[in-house]
Design a protein around this motif. Structure first.
Motif, PDB file in Angstrom:
ATOM      1  N   GLU A  97      -6.611   3.648  -6.475  1.00 52.45           N
ATOM      2  CA  GLU A  97      -7.440   2.438  -6.462  1.00 52.45           C
ATOM      3  C   GLU A  97      -8.906   2.787  -6.191  1.00 52.45           C
ATOM      4  O   GLU A  97      -9.811   2.063  -6.578  1.00 52.45           O
ATOM      5  CB  GLU A  97      -6.904   1.511  -5.362  1.00 52.45           C
ATOM      6  CG  GLU A  97      -7.531   0.149  -5.348  1.00 52.45           C
ATOM      7  CD  GLU A  97      -6.986  -0.741  -4.249  1.00 52.45           C
ATOM      8  OE1 GLU A  97      -5.766  -0.954  -4.192  1.00 52.45           O
ATOM      9  OE2 GLU A  97      -7.792  -1.216  -3.432  1.00 52.45           O
ATOM     10  N   ASP A 126      -2.691   3.453  -3.472  1.00 48.77           N
ATOM     11  CA  ASP A 126      -3.762   2.743  -2.784  1.00 48.77           C
ATOM     12  C   ASP A 126      -3.854   3.487  -1.457  1.00 48.77           C
ATOM     13  O   ASP A 126      -2.999   3.324  -0.588  1.00 48.77           O
ATOM     14  CB  ASP A 126      -3.382   1.268  -2.577  1.00 48.77           C
ATOM     15  CG  ASP A 126      -4.443   0.527  -1.769  1.00 48.77           C
ATOM     16  OD1 ASP A 126      -5.416   1.177  -1.324  1.00 48.77           O
ATOM     17  OD2 ASP A 126      -4.307  -0.689  -1.569  1.00 48.77           O
ATOM     18  N   ASP A 179      -4.577   0.548   2.223  1.00 50.05           N
ATOM     19  CA  ASP A 179      -4.496  -0.878   1.915  1.00 50.05           C
ATOM     20  C   ASP A 179      -4.841  -1.696   3.159  1.00 50.05           C
ATOM     21  O   ASP A 179      -4.426  -1.349   4.262  1.00 50.05           O
ATOM     22  CB  ASP A 179      -3.064  -1.191   1.458  1.00 50.05           C
ATOM     23  CG  ASP A 179      -2.856  -2.666   1.241  1.00 50.05           C
ATOM     24  OD1 ASP A 179      -3.459  -3.207   0.306  1.00 50.05           O
ATOM     25  OD2 ASP A 179      -2.107  -3.282   2.017  1.00 50.05           O
ATOM     26  N   GLY A 180      -5.577  -2.773   2.938  1.00 45.22           N
ATOM     27  CA  GLY A 180      -5.940  -3.650   4.055  1.00 45.22           C
ATOM     28  C   GLY A 180      -7.252  -3.232   4.690  1.00 45.22           C
ATOM     29  O   GLY A 180      -7.431  -3.354   5.911  1.00 45.22           O
ATOM     30  N   SER A 181      -8.166  -2.759   3.854  1.00 50.01           N
ATOM     31  CA  SER A 181      -9.435  -2.203   4.363  1.00 50.01           C
ATOM     32  C   SER A 181     -10.166  -3.117   5.351  1.00 50.01           C
ATOM     33  O   SER A 181     -10.806  -2.631   6.287  1.00 50.01           O
ATOM     34  CB  SER A 181     -10.388  -1.922   3.212  1.00 50.01           C
ATOM     35  OG  SER A 181      -9.730  -1.251   2.199  1.00 50.01           O
ATOM     36  N   ASN A 218      -2.973 -16.577   1.675  1.00 51.55           N
ATOM     37  CA  ASN A 218      -4.292 -16.852   2.253  1.00 51.55           C
ATOM     38  C   ASN A 218      -4.618 -18.326   2.011  1.00 51.55           C
ATOM     39  O   ASN A 218      -5.057 -18.707   0.930  1.00 51.55           O
ATOM     40  CB  ASN A 218      -5.350 -15.932   1.631  1.00 51.55           C
ATOM     41  CG  ASN A 218      -6.720 -16.139   2.268  1.00 51.55           C
ATOM     42  OD1 ASN A 218      -6.976 -17.166   2.903  1.00 51.55           O
ATOM     43  ND2 ASN A 218      -7.591 -15.156   2.097  1.00 51.55           N
ATOM     44  N   TRP A 277      -0.041 -14.352   7.895  1.00 53.79           N
ATOM     45  CA  TRP A 277      -0.906 -13.680   6.912  1.00 53.79           C
ATOM     46  C   TRP A 277      -1.680 -12.599   7.648  1.00 53.79           C
ATOM     47  O   TRP A 277      -2.578 -12.893   8.436  1.00 53.79           O
ATOM     48  CB  TRP A 277      -1.872 -14.684   6.253  1.00 53.79           C
ATOM     49  CG  TRP A 277      -2.727 -14.072   5.173  1.00 53.79           C
ATOM     50  CD1 TRP A 277      -4.080 -13.855   5.220  1.00 53.79           C
ATOM     51  CD2 TRP A 277      -2.304 -13.611   3.889  1.00 53.79           C
ATOM     52  NE1 TRP A 277      -4.513 -13.276   4.040  1.00 53.79           N
ATOM     53  CE2 TRP A 277      -3.443 -13.120   3.207  1.00 53.79           C
ATOM     54  CE3 TRP A 277      -1.058 -13.542   3.236  1.00 53.79           C
ATOM     55  CZ2 TRP A 277      -3.377 -12.590   1.919  1.00 53.79           C
ATOM     56  CZ3 TRP A 277      -1.003 -13.010   1.955  1.00 53.79           C
ATOM     57  CH2 TRP A 277      -2.150 -12.547   1.316  1.00 53.79           C
ATOM     58  N   MET A 301      -1.419  -6.074   2.743  1.00 47.13           N
ATOM     59  CA  MET A 301      -0.163  -6.286   2.033  1.00 47.13           C
ATOM     60  C   MET A 301       0.969  -5.446   2.633  1.00 47.13           C
ATOM     61  O   MET A 301       2.097  -5.906   2.749  1.00 47.13           O
ATOM     62  CB  MET A 301      -0.349  -5.949   0.556  1.00 47.13           C
ATOM     63  CG  MET A 301       0.822  -6.362  -0.284  1.00 47.13           C
ATOM     64  SD  MET A 301       0.690  -5.717  -1.943  1.00 47.13           S
ATOM     65  CE  MET A 301       1.844  -6.745  -2.817  1.00 47.13           C
ATOM     66  N   TYR A 352       0.099 -13.786  -3.574  1.00 47.15           N
ATOM     67  CA  TYR A 352      -1.333 -13.694  -3.840  1.00 47.15           C
ATOM     68  C   TYR A 352      -1.511 -14.111  -5.290  1.00 47.15           C
ATOM     69  O   TYR A 352      -1.483 -13.311  -6.218  1.00 47.15           O
ATOM     70  CB  TYR A 352      -1.940 -12.316  -3.560  1.00 47.15           C
ATOM     71  CG  TYR A 352      -3.400 -12.515  -3.130  1.00 47.15           C
ATOM     72  CD1 TYR A 352      -4.300 -13.154  -3.981  1.00 47.15           C
ATOM     73  CD2 TYR A 352      -3.834 -12.154  -1.875  1.00 47.15           C
ATOM     74  CE1 TYR A 352      -5.597 -13.421  -3.580  1.00 47.15           C
ATOM     75  CE2 TYR A 352      -5.136 -12.420  -1.464  1.00 47.15           C
ATOM     76  CZ  TYR A 352      -6.013 -13.060  -2.322  1.00 47.15           C
ATOM     77  OH  TYR A 352      -7.294 -13.336  -1.923  1.00 47.15           O
ATOM     78  N   LYS A 374      -5.819 -10.876  -7.535  1.00 44.13           N
ATOM     79  CA  LYS A 374      -6.647  -9.939  -6.761  1.00 44.13           C
ATOM     80  C   LYS A 374      -5.994  -8.551  -6.692  1.00 44.13           C
ATOM     81  O   LYS A 374      -6.663  -7.528  -6.738  1.00 44.13           O
ATOM     82  CB  LYS A 374      -6.834 -10.467  -5.343  1.00 44.13           C
ATOM     83  CG  LYS A 374      -7.525  -9.446  -4.454  1.00 44.13           C
ATOM     84  CD  LYS A 374      -7.767  -9.886  -3.034  1.00 44.13           C
ATOM     85  CE  LYS A 374      -8.454  -8.743  -2.289  1.00 44.13           C
ATOM     86  NZ  LYS A 374      -8.756  -9.032  -0.906  1.00 44.13           N
ATOM     87  N   GLU A 390      -0.366  -1.543  -6.094  1.00 48.05           N
ATOM     88  CA  GLU A 390       0.148  -2.432  -5.049  1.00 48.05           C
ATOM     89  C   GLU A 390       1.401  -3.175  -5.515  1.00 48.05           C
ATOM     90  O   GLU A 390       2.462  -3.077  -4.888  1.00 48.05           O
ATOM     91  CB  GLU A 390      -0.957  -3.421  -4.622  1.00 48.05           C
ATOM     92  CG  GLU A 390      -2.104  -2.704  -3.925  1.00 48.05           C
ATOM     93  CD  GLU A 390      -3.402  -3.506  -3.811  1.00 48.05           C
ATOM     94  OE1 GLU A 390      -4.096  -3.350  -2.794  1.00 48.05           O
ATOM     95  OE2 GLU A 390      -3.756  -4.264  -4.731  1.00 48.05           O
TER      96      GLU A 390
HETATM   97  P1  AHG Z   1      -7.798  -3.780  -0.192  1.00 49.76           P
HETATM   98  O1  AHG Z   1      -6.934  -3.039  -1.166  1.00 49.76           O
HETATM   99  O2  AHG Z   1      -9.199  -3.912  -0.621  1.00 49.76           O
HETATM  100  O3  AHG Z   1      -7.651  -3.245   1.174  1.00 49.76           O
HETATM  101  O4  AHG Z   1      -7.274  -5.309  -0.226  1.00 49.76           O
HETATM  102  C1  AHG Z   1      -6.253  -5.706   0.590  1.00 49.76           C
HETATM  103  C2  AHG Z   1      -5.401  -6.659  -0.147  1.00 49.76           C
HETATM  104  C3  AHG Z   1      -4.016  -6.824   0.432  1.00 49.76           C
HETATM  105  O5  AHG Z   1      -3.631  -5.783   1.259  1.00 49.76           O
HETATM  106  C4  AHG Z   1      -4.061  -8.122   1.179  1.00 49.76           C
HETATM  107  O6  AHG Z   1      -2.845  -8.787   1.059  1.00 49.76           O
HETATM  108  C5  AHG Z   1      -5.174  -8.881   0.528  1.00 49.76           C
HETATM  109  O7  AHG Z   1      -6.023  -7.938  -0.091  1.00 49.76           O
HETATM  110  C6  AHG Z   1      -5.963  -9.700   1.500  1.00 49.76           C
HETATM  111  O8  AHG Z   1      -6.818 -10.517   0.811  1.00 49.76           O
HETATM  112  P2  AHG Z   1      -7.734 -11.632   1.522  1.00 49.76           P
HETATM  113  O9  AHG Z   1      -8.869 -10.892   2.115  1.00 49.76           O
HETATM  114  O10 AHG Z   1      -8.099 -12.531   0.405  1.00 49.76           O
HETATM  115  O11 AHG Z   1      -6.894 -12.311   2.562  1.00 49.76           O
END
Ligand code: AHG
Length: 337
Positions: free
Chosen positions: A92, A114, A117-119, A209, A243, A247, A263, A275, A281
């Protein structure tokens, strides 16, 4: 004392019993697990390791990269590039694929990940994770291109994730159920702590969300409104909402006690299917969820049947307890007819 089974022993025994984990795939899984241990160490250090905050760069999708996104990506590449089990990797966080250089033997697998995940949760000390998916290189010629990666998720040879939370937990499928390993920090090894986990078919818990509610389309609005109506509504039961915005953590909860994760596509960017990323993912999570008896769709079709048209393809995601995913998918079908 209960007998402890390490990740290595699990993989060797699975291969002996069922013959579905060839040597290169075993090596690949062990190398990914080792990389996850290194990432876990960096995550744990937090501010002390000077790994928090943004890196001052953006990825190919225009998202701000965190230092740990980049560190995790490098750790995974460095660990996997030389073993001879891979032909190429995709992430990613990288614009295009990373082909194994000629100085190393080319393996038969492709690895997608990824790295972190969840940056948005990194700096606030909330669970984050690494998600990975493994495909076979179907074309036998030397050389590998992006097209080799554009396979539907049902062709995955393995998939998994590692959650960096209160415990560091590796969750894996090689197509024969889902196994969970917990990192024993003293020993430095992943130990099998659950096998053949099953997602309950029904649930009273949903993950979405809610702040995007005004942008959803009708079937998602209908589904969530019915959950919110609780005992007095058409579902006749109260629902709970969770939430985490990682993910990995939301899916881990669903694999542990059931639930549904959504999502969906929304009206903010109508041309974007969703998204989340299909290959890094949605596919690996869909594989795990299906292997645990759950279901995963984009509202219209099974996620793992989708044929990707590009590496960084996005997708709408609905996964988890079978009957709930079926219900929200039915609502999409009804609204289309
Ligand atoms: P990223 O890959 O940029 O860390 O994004 C995280 C993803 C996923 O892990 C999570 O479920 C979602 O984006 C959260 O999105 P919101 O910020 O819209 O809640």
């Amino acid at each position: 004392m209960t007998k402890r089974i390490s990740l290595t022993q699990y993989l060797v025994e699975q291969q002996r019993e069922h013959g579905h984990i060839p040597a290169q795939l075993r090596l690949l899984i062990e190398v990914v697990a080792r990389a996850c241990k290194r990432i876990a160490i960096s995550v744990n250090k937090g501010a002390l390791g000077e790994v928090l905050g943004t890196a001052g760069s953006e990825n190919v999708q225009g998202e701000v990269q965190k230092k740990l996104d980049i560190i995790s990506n490098e750790v995974l590449i460095e660990a996997n590039v030389w073993g001879g089990h891979l032909a190429a990797m995709a992430s990613e966080e990288m614009d295009t694929i990373h082909v194994v250089p000629d100085r190393y033997p080319q393996g038969e697998f492709l690895l997608l990940f990824d790295p972190l995940d969840g940056s948005s949760n990194i700096d606030v000390n909330v669970s984050i994770g690494t998600i990975f998916s493994v495909l076979r290189k179907v074309n036998n010629q030397r050389g590998v291109s992006e097209e080799d990666f554009l396979q539907p998720g049902k062709q995955q040879a393995a998939a998994g994730y590692c959650v960096y939370g209160p415990q560091t937990t590796l969750v894996l499928t090689v197509g024969r159920g889902v196994a969970v390993f917990t990192l024993d920090r003293e020993q430095g090894s992943f130990v099998l702590t659950a096998e053949n986990i099953q997602v309950p078919e029904d649930t009273k818990e949903f993950a979405i969300n809610m702040s995007n509610q005004r942008h959803w389309d009708a079937p998602v609005t209908r589904y969530i409104n019915e959950c919110l109506a609780g005992k007095e509504g058409p579902r006749g039961k109260d629902f709970n909402m969770r939430w985490v915005a990682s993910m990995v953590a939301d899916v881990h909860r669903i694999l542990t006690r059931g639930g549904v994760f959504l999502y969906p596509w929304d009206k903010r960017e109508p041309d974007k299917p969703g998204k989340l990323r299909l290959m890094y993912e949605a596919n690996p999570m869909a594989y795990l969820i299906e292997q645990a008896g759950g279901q995963a769709t984009n509202g219209h079709q099974r996620i793992m049947d989708m044929v990707p048209t590009k590496l960084h393809e996005r997708v709408s995601v609905m996964l988890g307890s079978k009957n709930e995913v079926q219900r929200v998918t039915d609502y999409h079908r009804e609204s289309a007819s």
